[in-house]
Design a protein around this motif. Structure first.
Motif, PDB file in Angstrom:
ATOM      1  N   ASP A  33       0.836  -1.202   0.000  1.00  0.00           N
ATOM      2  CA  ASP A  33       0.000   0.000   0.000  1.00  0.00           C
ATOM      3  C   ASP A  33       0.875   1.258   0.000  1.00  0.00           C
ATOM      4  O   ASP A  33       0.978   1.969   1.004  1.00  0.00           O
ATOM      5  N   TYR A  34       1.517   1.520  -1.117  1.00  0.00           N
ATOM      6  CA  TYR A  34       2.395   2.688  -1.232  1.00  0.00           C
ATOM      7  C   TYR A  34       2.369   3.221  -2.652  1.00  0.00           C
ATOM      8  O   TYR A  34       1.946   2.538  -3.589  1.00  0.00           O
ATOM      9  N   GLU A  35       2.816   4.445  -2.787  1.00  0.00           N
ATOM     10  CA  GLU A  35       3.080   5.016  -4.102  1.00  0.00           C
ATOM     11  C   GLU A  35       4.568   5.320  -4.179  1.00  0.00           C
ATOM     12  O   GLU A  35       5.210   5.646  -3.177  1.00  0.00           O
ATOM     13  N   LEU A  36       5.118   5.197  -5.367  1.00  0.00           N
ATOM     14  CA  LEU A  36       6.533   5.464  -5.584  1.00  0.00           C
ATOM     15  C   LEU A  36       6.670   6.693  -6.474  1.00  0.00           C
ATOM     16  O   LEU A  36       6.218   6.696  -7.627  1.00  0.00           O
ATOM     17  N   ILE A  37       7.249   7.754  -5.913  1.00  0.00           N
ATOM     18  CA  ILE A  37       7.421   9.007  -6.646  1.00  0.00           C
ATOM     19  C   ILE A  37       8.890   9.146  -7.030  1.00  0.00           C
ATOM     20  O   ILE A  37       9.758   9.317  -6.172  1.00  0.00           O
ATOM     21  N   LEU A  38       9.175   9.031  -8.326  1.00  0.00           N
ATOM     22  CA  LEU A  38      10.526   9.165  -8.845  1.00  0.00           C
ATOM     23  C   LEU A  38      10.705  10.605  -9.341  1.00  0.00           C
ATOM     24  O   LEU A  38      10.014  11.030 -10.279  1.00  0.00           O
ATOM     25  N   VAL A  39      11.587  11.341  -8.696  1.00  0.00           N
ATOM     26  CA  VAL A  39      11.793  12.745  -9.049  1.00  0.00           C
ATOM     27  C   VAL A  39      13.079  12.872  -9.869  1.00  0.00           C
ATOM     28  O   VAL A  39      14.188  12.827  -9.325  1.00  0.00           O
ATOM     29  N   ASP A  40      12.923  12.982 -11.182  1.00  0.00           N
ATOM     30  CA  ASP A  40      14.071  13.206 -12.066  1.00  0.00           C
ATOM     31  C   ASP A  40      14.496  14.658 -11.923  1.00  0.00           C
ATOM     32  O   ASP A  40      13.824  15.571 -12.381  1.00  0.00           O
ATOM     33  N   ASN A  41      15.648  14.847 -11.296  1.00  0.00           N
ATOM     34  CA  ASN A  41      16.122  16.193 -10.963  1.00  0.00           C
ATOM     35  C   ASN A  41      16.939  16.790 -12.114  1.00  0.00           C
ATOM     36  O   ASN A  41      18.035  17.303 -11.924  1.00  0.00           O
ATOM     37  N   GLY A  42      16.377  16.696 -13.340  1.00  0.00           N
ATOM     38  CA  GLY A  42      17.084  17.209 -14.508  1.00  0.00           C
ATOM     39  C   GLY A  42      18.314  16.395 -14.859  1.00  0.00           C
ATOM     40  O   GLY A  42      19.327  16.946 -15.311  1.00  0.00           O
ATOM     41  N   SER A  43      18.246  15.081 -14.660  1.00  0.00           N
ATOM     42  CA  SER A  43      19.410  14.224 -14.881  1.00  0.00           C
ATOM     43  C   SER A  43      19.771  14.168 -16.363  1.00  0.00           C
ATOM     44  O   SER A  43      18.907  13.917 -17.210  1.00  0.00           O
ATOM     45  N   PRO A  44      21.063  14.366 -16.708  1.00  0.00           N
ATOM     46  CA  PRO A  44      21.475  14.415 -18.112  1.00  0.00           C
ATOM     47  C   PRO A  44      21.776  13.041 -18.716  1.00  0.00           C
ATOM     48  O   PRO A  44      22.088  12.938 -19.905  1.00  0.00           O
ATOM     49  N   ASP A  45      21.686  11.966 -17.911  1.00  0.00           N
ATOM     50  CA  ASP A  45      21.998  10.627 -18.417  1.00  0.00           C
ATOM     51  C   ASP A  45      20.702   9.902 -18.794  1.00  0.00           C
ATOM     52  O   ASP A  45      19.738  10.527 -19.210  1.00  0.00           O
ATOM     53  N   LYS A  46      20.665   8.600 -18.635  1.00  0.00           N
ATOM     54  CA  LYS A  46      19.490   7.820 -19.033  1.00  0.00           C
ATOM     55  C   LYS A  46      18.474   7.643 -17.899  1.00  0.00           C
ATOM     56  O   LYS A  46      17.496   6.915 -18.065  1.00  0.00           O
ATOM     57  N   CYS A  47      18.698   8.317 -16.782  1.00  0.00           N
ATOM     58  CA  CYS A  47      17.760   8.192 -15.657  1.00  0.00           C
ATOM     59  C   CYS A  47      16.321   8.548 -16.025  1.00  0.00           C
ATOM     60  O   CYS A  47      15.390   7.841 -15.617  1.00  0.00           O
ATOM     61  N   PRO A  48      16.082   9.640 -16.771  1.00  0.00           N
ATOM     62  CA  PRO A  48      14.687   9.961 -17.119  1.00  0.00           C
ATOM     63  C   PRO A  48      13.994   8.833 -17.879  1.00  0.00           C
ATOM     64  O   PRO A  48      12.828   8.509 -17.595  1.00  0.00           O
ATOM     65  N   GLU A  49      14.719   8.216 -18.822  1.00  0.00           N
ATOM     66  CA  GLU A  49      14.136   7.119 -19.590  1.00  0.00           C
ATOM     67  C   GLU A  49      13.890   5.901 -18.717  1.00  0.00           C
ATOM     68  O   GLU A  49      12.860   5.221 -18.853  1.00  0.00           O
ATOM     69  N   ILE A  50      14.820   5.626 -17.808  1.00  0.00           N
ATOM     70  CA  ILE A  50      14.650   4.489 -16.901  1.00  0.00           C
ATOM     71  C   ILE A  50      13.394   4.682 -16.046  1.00  0.00           C
ATOM     72  O   ILE A  50      12.591   3.759 -15.869  1.00  0.00           O
ATOM     73  N   CYS A  51      13.209   5.888 -15.534  1.00  0.00           N
ATOM     74  CA  CYS A  51      12.014   6.189 -14.728  1.00  0.00           C
ATOM     75  C   CYS A  51      10.738   5.953 -15.524  1.00  0.00           C
ATOM     76  O   CYS A  51       9.786   5.313 -15.041  1.00  0.00           O
ATOM     77  N   ASP A  52      10.709   6.477 -16.743  1.00  0.00           N
ATOM     78  CA  ASP A  52       9.510   6.361 -17.569  1.00  0.00           C
ATOM     79  C   ASP A  52       9.192   4.909 -17.919  1.00  0.00           C
ATOM     80  O   ASP A  52       8.023   4.501 -17.960  1.00  0.00           O
ATOM     81  N   GLU A  53      10.221   4.112 -18.166  1.00  0.00           N
ATOM     82  CA  GLU A  53      10.013   2.702 -18.506  1.00  0.00           C
ATOM     83  C   GLU A  53       9.398   1.950 -17.331  1.00  0.00           C
ATOM     84  O   GLU A  53       8.490   1.137 -17.512  1.00  0.00           O
ATOM     85  N   TYR A  54       9.868   2.218 -16.136  1.00  0.00           N
ATOM     86  CA  TYR A  54       9.304   1.553 -14.965  1.00  0.00           C
ATOM     87  C   TYR A  54       7.865   2.005 -14.714  1.00  0.00           C
ATOM     88  O   TYR A  54       7.019   1.215 -14.286  1.00  0.00           O
ATOM     89  N   ALA A  55       7.582   3.281 -14.971  1.00  0.00           N
ATOM     90  CA  ALA A  55       6.229   3.802 -14.750  1.00  0.00           C
ATOM     91  C   ALA A  55       5.212   3.133 -15.665  1.00  0.00           C
ATOM     92  O   ALA A  55       4.033   2.987 -15.303  1.00  0.00           O
ATOM     93  N   LYS A  56       5.664   2.707 -16.846  1.00  0.00           N
ATOM     94  CA  LYS A  56       4.769   2.019 -17.783  1.00  0.00           C
ATOM     95  C   LYS A  56       4.367   0.638 -17.261  1.00  0.00           C
ATOM     96  O   LYS A  56       3.328   0.104 -17.624  1.00  0.00           O
ATOM     97  N   LYS A  57       5.211   0.073 -16.396  1.00  0.00           N
ATOM     98  CA  LYS A  57       4.999  -1.303 -15.935  1.00  0.00           C
ATOM     99  C   LYS A  57       4.227  -1.385 -14.626  1.00  0.00           C
ATOM    100  O   LYS A  57       3.716  -2.447 -14.275  1.00  0.00           O
ATOM    101  N   ASP A  58       4.171  -0.287 -13.869  1.00  0.00           N
ATOM    102  CA  ASP A  58       3.547  -0.339 -12.538  1.00  0.00           C
ATOM    103  C   ASP A  58       2.826   0.970 -12.269  1.00  0.00           C
ATOM    104  O   ASP A  58       3.438   2.043 -12.258  1.00  0.00           O
ATOM    105  N   ASP A  59       1.514   0.883 -12.043  1.00  0.00           N
ATOM    106  CA  ASP A  59       0.730   2.115 -11.895  1.00  0.00           C
ATOM    107  C   ASP A  59       0.895   2.766 -10.520  1.00  0.00           C
ATOM    108  O   ASP A  59       0.310   3.822 -10.262  1.00  0.00           O
ATOM    109  N   ARG A  60       1.690   2.159  -9.637  1.00  0.00           N
ATOM    110  CA  ARG A  60       1.995   2.815  -8.368  1.00  0.00           C
ATOM    111  C   ARG A  60       3.095   3.867  -8.538  1.00  0.00           C
ATOM    112  O   ARG A  60       3.368   4.642  -7.619  1.00  0.00           O
ATOM    113  N   ILE A  61       3.732   3.877  -9.687  1.00  0.00           N
ATOM    114  CA  ILE A  61       4.867   4.779  -9.913  1.00  0.00           C
ATOM    115  C   ILE A  61       4.404   6.079 -10.554  1.00  0.00           C
ATOM    116  O   ILE A  61       3.690   6.087 -11.557  1.00  0.00           O
TER     117      ILE A  61
END
Length: 407
Positions: A33-61
């Motif tokens: 019973d939790y939500e996961l908030i991933l805050v991409d702090n303007g990361s210049p590497d592949k972190c933004p894409e990694i976050c988005d890919e995980y969000a597609k797989k789990d609606d708690r993100i």
């Protein structure tokens, strides 16, 4: 819609190699019973894409992409979007035990606690050690005000805290955290955890501290700043922290107690960030905290952790010490300038004046000292750090903290 139990907030910046392990450990929780908030702090590497890919797989993100800011800005943005009764912060290069949220939640609910803190694991260079709090138990408002808060930053032994500063390995009530976090100045980037944890503690009515280790803190070589690059800016930031802590804690602590706590907290921060040797603008050493040592002393430095690295970097600026060896029992390849970390056995047959154990943790210091004595190292050559309050006050005044002590 029912309230979510826990909002897990992960600020993210330039950690693409570590982020998947962090996210996977959160998604693998026994508690659901939790939500996961991933805050991409303007990361210049592949972190933004990694976050988005995980969000597609789990609606708690929930993914938040923002322009780059300091760590504190990511923590604030995550809290603005949080809906949970409780908030847990996890750094994106760390990871957590499968039962992390489950146990945190039970500790909070069973004890009706506003703040929960646990032990943690420290991982460095592939080796893991357990770090447990000095104090455990359940404490009410009176105990917090009279026993915990007056010793929170300094309990009478240098660098010993009644409650660790880290916001990770803790569980906060969102309604209380909202009253503290947004008041913390964004310019505070040194000691920002202290600026959150201790003011939050001051308004808490129930505290639970557990010795169960559940959080894996990864100490990375590439995240350690090897030296202070701009002392004016660094000390200005520490000044902001001092002012903020004074403002928030003075209603709850005596002037004398608060002065002493902040004094030692600032001193420990300056030591670690500077490597102990404080230079003026002309690169002359104006303060040497290592008792008995003098300029040109032949020194062995023990420890390749952050303090040891800072000390090697600081010494390279002025060659104040003649460093003859840099050693660590956790021997691994690392160098600063012409100095490489060597195994402990390399110092047995060399000549040196003093040995500096580069740690401000007294428990670690005493443990290492015992091991060195077993190797035949003269304990008289193992030096202590100067913790005289008068000397520290003089140093802080010299560095521009004219109002270190409250009027």
């Amino acid at each position: 819609m029912n309230e979510i139990s826990i909002s897990v907030i992960v600020p993210i910046y330039k950690i693409e190699a570590y982020l998947p392990k962090c996210i996977e450990s959160i998604l693998d929780q026994s508690f659901t019973d939790y939500e996961l908030i991933l805050v991409d702090n303007g990361s210049p590497d592949k972190c933004p894409e990694i976050c988005d890919e995980y969000a597609k797989k789990d609606d708690r993100i929930k993914v938040i992409h923002k322009e780059h800011g300091q760590l504190l800005s990511g923590r604030k943005e995550g809290l603005r979007n949080a809906k949970g009764k409780y908030v847990a912060y996890i750094d994106g290069d760390d990871w957590v035990d499968k039962f992390y949220l489950d146990i945190l939640y039970k500790l909070a609910e069973v004890n009706n606690s506003d703040l929960v803190a646990t032990a943690h694991f420290r991982e460095f260079d592939g080796k893991i050690e357990t770090v447990r709090p000095l104090l455990t138990g359940v404490f009410n408002e009176e105990e917090i005000k009279n026993s915990i808060l007056p010793k929170a930053m300094y309990n009478g032994v240098f660098c010993k805290h009644e409650l660790a500063t880290y916001v990770w390995s803790k569980l906060f009530k969102r309604e209380l955290l909202n009253k503290i976090l947004f008041d913390v100045p964004g310019e505070i980037v040194m000691g920002e955890d202290a600026a959150i944890t201790y003011p939050y503690l001051s308004i808490s009515k129930k505290l639970t501290i557990s010795k169960i280790p559940l959080y894996y803190y990864r100490q990375r070589n590439d995240s350690i700043l090897k030296s202070i690059k701009n002392t004016t800016v660094e000390f200005y930031r520490l000044g902001l922290l001092k002012t903020f802590l004074e403002e928030k804690l003075s209603p709850f602590l005596t002037k004398e107690n608060l002065n002493t706590q902040i004094l030692y907290y600032l001193y420990s921060s300056i030591l670690v960030r500077s490597g102990g040797l404080i230079h003026d603008k002309s690169e002359q050493v104006i303060f040497n905290p290592f008792l008995k040592t003098k300029q040109n002393s032949k020194i062995v430095v023990y420890s390749s952790g952050s303090f040891g690295q800072h000390l090697l970097s600081a010494n390279s600026r002025s060659n104040y010490f003649d460093i003859v060896k840099w050693v660590d029992i956790d021997h691994h390849v690392m160098n600063i300038g012409d100095h490489y970390v060597e195994p402990l056995s390399s110092i047995v047959n060399i000549e040196f004046d003093y040995l500096i154990i580069a740690t401000i943790n007294p428990t670690a210091f005493n443990s290492i000292k015992e091991e060195l004595q077993l190797l035949g190292i003269d304990c008289e050559k193992i030096v202590q750090i100067n913790t005289d309050e008068t000397e520290i006050t003089k140093l802080l005044t010299q560095l521009g903290f004219e109002n270190t002590l409250l009027n």
